[in-house]
Structures are given as structure tokens and as C-alpha cells.
Design a protein around this motif. Sequence first.
Motif, PDB file in Angstrom:
ATOM      1  N   LYS A   1      28.546 -19.438  18.817  1.00  0.00           N
ATOM      2  CA  LYS A   1      27.190 -19.165  18.321  1.00  0.00           C
ATOM      3  C   LYS A   1      26.944 -17.653  18.217  1.00  0.00           C
ATOM      4  O   LYS A   1      27.093 -16.926  19.192  1.00  0.00           O
ATOM      5  N   PRO A   2      26.533 -17.183  17.019  1.00  0.00           N
ATOM      6  CA  PRO A   2      26.401 -15.740  16.822  1.00  0.00           C
ATOM      7  C   PRO A   2      25.020 -15.205  17.177  1.00  0.00           C
ATOM      8  O   PRO A   2      24.005 -15.882  16.965  1.00  0.00           O
ATOM      9  N   ILE A   3      25.031 -13.966  17.685  1.00  0.00           N
ATOM     10  CA  ILE A   3      23.771 -13.246  17.924  1.00  0.00           C
ATOM     11  C   ILE A   3      23.932 -11.856  17.316  1.00  0.00           C
ATOM     12  O   ILE A   3      24.935 -11.172  17.562  1.00  0.00           O
ATOM     13  N   SER A   4      22.938 -11.418  16.545  1.00  0.00           N
ATOM     14  CA  SER A   4      22.986 -10.095  15.911  1.00  0.00           C
ATOM     15  C   SER A   4      21.834  -9.224  16.383  1.00  0.00           C
ATOM     16  O   SER A   4      20.863  -9.722  16.946  1.00  0.00           O
TER      17      SER A   4
ATOM     18  N   TYR B   1      19.855 -18.705  24.041  1.00  0.00           N
ATOM     19  CA  TYR B   1      20.286 -18.593  22.646  1.00  0.00           C
ATOM     20  C   TYR B   1      19.100 -18.741  21.694  1.00  0.00           C
ATOM     21  O   TYR B   1      18.957 -17.987  20.738  1.00  0.00           O
TER      22      TYR B   1
ATOM     23  N   ALA C   1      17.103 -15.602  21.832  1.00  0.00           N
ATOM     24  CA  ALA C   1      17.738 -14.551  21.033  1.00  0.00           C
ATOM     25  C   ALA C   1      17.431 -14.777  19.558  1.00  0.00           C
ATOM     26  O   ALA C   1      17.140 -13.837  18.812  1.00  0.00           O
ATOM     27  N   ASN C   2      17.483 -16.019  19.119  1.00  0.00           N
ATOM     28  CA  ASN C   2      17.178 -16.350  17.729  1.00  0.00           C
ATOM     29  C   ASN C   2      15.736 -15.984  17.377  1.00  0.00           C
ATOM     30  O   ASN C   2      15.470 -15.402  16.325  1.00  0.00           O
TER      31      ASN C   2
ATOM     32  N   PHE D   1      15.453 -12.246  17.158  1.00  0.00           N
ATOM     33  CA  PHE D   1      16.089 -11.769  15.928  1.00  0.00           C
ATOM     34  C   PHE D   1      15.098 -11.857  14.769  1.00  0.00           C
ATOM     35  O   PHE D   1      14.928 -10.909  14.003  1.00  0.00           O
TER      36      PHE D   1
END
Lengths: 229, 219
Positions: free
Chosen positions: A71-74, B90, B93-94, B97
Motif C-alpha cells: 500500500k503506497p503513501i505519498s 493507512y 495517511a490517505n 494526503f
Amino acid sequence: MKVECAKTMAAEEVKLLKTWSSLFGLRVVWALKLKGIQYDAIDEDLSNKSALLLQHNPVYKKIPVLVHNGKPISESLVILEYIDETWKQNPILPEDPLEKARERFWAKFNDEKLLPSIWGAFTKEGKEREEAIAAAVENLKLVEEELKGKKFFGGEKIGLADVAFGWLAYLICVFDEVTGFKIVNERYPLLLAWMQEFSQLPIAKDNCPPHDKLVIKFQALYEKHHPAK
Amino acid sequence: MAEEVVLLDFWPSPFGMRVRIALAEKGIQYEYKEEDLRNKSDLLLKMNPIHKKIPVLIHKGKPVCESLIQVQYIDEVWHGKSPLLPSDPYQRANARFWADFVDKKIYDLGRKIWTTKGEEQAAAKKEFIESLKLLEGELGDKTYFGGDNLGYVDVVLVPFYNWFYVYEKCGNFTIEEECPKLIAWAKRCLQKESVAKSLPDEEKVYGFVLQLKKAFGIE
């Protein structure tokens, strides 16, 4: 406890897409090293972005990108908070909401004010450069004030703000060398002392990009922004 | 709980609206202080000496600045009611973002739409719509960005809804045509009292912008 940790470690897959020189990628390296997290580093060529990067950061197509169990985090500050919430050892954010807000405020100040002003001083010319330098001086004064009575922005130990400002510790001397102009000078004794302290930390000492290679890179960038007339 | 909460704000500010919504969602009583930005109060200058901007949230005498930071602070202090950020790292974080995406894109592009003309305005409109479409993608089929309930991204984005009228009038385009799902989402948010009472009337905002344009000599 030890067996459980080993099991958890084996199940974790952590990848970091970055470049060898990016200060934003380096922040994430520091945080991962601080917490003792194993990860695979993938250095991207930004002139030829990998399919993986484009897949994992379709919005900005930029590094760093942390990929945790697929799972990506930017966005580096988002990544740092994610790392802090996922791996609890050596926290970079305090528990207290007001202290947390202060750390976030200063991390943001670096990214939105200090760094752009110093970058402007490096890249611009004429009046724009003068304005950038003036802004940088103002911003540095405020940062100096914030360090009063503290070893790190986070107090006795480094926090999110220190990680955000950390680029100063190894990159500003590169700018000094390339431009022949010392922007972080004796007017900022606390900041200079902080830079010394930060650069002595194991995470910084062992993980900064090689100085000479950085000088070559930024010399080339400088010449690009200041073409010989 | 008799906690002292003060909000230094300016009525058309979408950043201030974020904080109003968050405080309302949590049911927090607070003192609202309207600032005259051409004549900033001593309190504002004392509480936000670095940026000298609103909104400033003052809790028990201590200031918190920057709207995203304020909304997170409110969510953390009053964590018992109406959580805005999810509990999973997670998903958090989303949410962060996308909140950051809103901050990077919507305000500046919107501002360009009402302050420029010609090619510059056209470019801003294009990127603005592209940004809204990306947000629509993130919303998907959810009721709110936060899922079944109002969440962090909803609070961060919805204040721009009553500025859409300004952008549409000045930019001569219709956002609903391009982004119907997002408009539907915004209207759902406005059904919530916390949002409805925090957003001023769009005509009033437009009137304010016209005054600003006149004052700054913008066509």
C-alpha cells in the motif's frame, strides 16, 4: 516478545521509492532508521520514472513514496506521520495535542516558508533573488527564536520538526560552497549549534548523501539557473 | 466542560470555516471573534506572530495556527465525539494526503480564476477542474469522504463549495457540468447543521469578492 517481533518483521514489506539526493526522501530514510525498520530502497531516475512510481503516486508522480505491504503513501510529511503511528518505538511526535500541533506547525513552516525562500535565494536572479534572501533572513530569525532554550525543536530528543529541518544540517553547506554566500551564518548561533547536534546523530551521520557528489549536482543546477551572459 | 475556546476568524475565509465546522461537529462552545484584516487586533498579532493570519484557535490561552493543524488538534482533544480522522494509520495517511492536495490546489487555483483573465485564467480553470475530478475519484460512491460520516477531508474541502459560485461567475463556467458527483456531495454536506451554519451565503461571498476586485483594480 522477541519472537513476536521477529514474526512481525518477517511479515512486513517496506519499500521506499526515492532518489539519491532528494531531501524529502532522506527524511523518510531518517525516520525508518530511527525506528530500526528494514526496508528496500529504490532509487528512481526522475527523467525516466518507473512504472512502479507512476502506479503508486499517480496524482503527483513524485518521490518519496513509501510502500508498506503493497500500500503506497505519498508526501513526505504524511509518510512521516504514518511511520510514527505504525511503528511506536522512538516516537517523533509527542502525545500531547498542543505539542503535536507545534511540531506540525514548524515542519510546515520549513516546507512552505524556509525551504522555498532559501531555494529562491539559490535559483533566482536580480530583484527576485534580493526578495528571496530577505524572506530567508526573516524566516531564519523566526527559526532561531524557536530554538531558544532547546537542544532540538523537539526538546531533548528530535521530533517531526527536526526531521523536516534536517536538510539544513548537510545541504546548506553545499549551497554555501556553490554560491560563495553563507546564508546560515553567525547571526544564527542556535541554529548553527542545532545543525551540529543534528549532524552528529547516528541517523544523519550514516545516511547523508556524499558531500562532493551533492556539490557537483548543485553546481550544475546553479549554472542552469544562472546562465553565463 | 467549561473550557475556554476562542476562534479568531474572518467570515468569508474557507480556512476559518473548516475550524467552525470541526468545532460544531464536536459540539464545542466557543467565542467567535471577527477580525478586520486591514486592522489586525493585538490579540491576533500576539497569538500568531509568525504568519499574522486567521484562523487562530485559542484553547485555554494557548494558540494553535494553520487550519489543517487546528482541525487535527480539535479532533485529538475532543476525541470522544464525531471522530474526523479514521483510526487506521493507512486510512489516516490517505485522508491527510487528500487534505494536503486540497490545500495545494483548490485555494490557489480558485484565486487565479477570480483574479486573472485570458490564458492564465483558462489554464487555472483547466487545472481546477482536473483537481476536482481527482477528488471525485477519491470520493467514489461514498456518501462522504469520511465514509458514512463527515470526515477530515469533507471538513477541509466543503468550505470551498460556497466559493464555487465566485469561481463560476468570474470564470464563466459551470462546475456542476464537469463534476456533478462533487456538487451532489457538497449538497449532502450542507444538509448537516455543522456545515450549514458554518458557511456564509454564496451571494454574500461573491459581493465581498466584487468589493475586493474593485479595491485592487482587478477587472
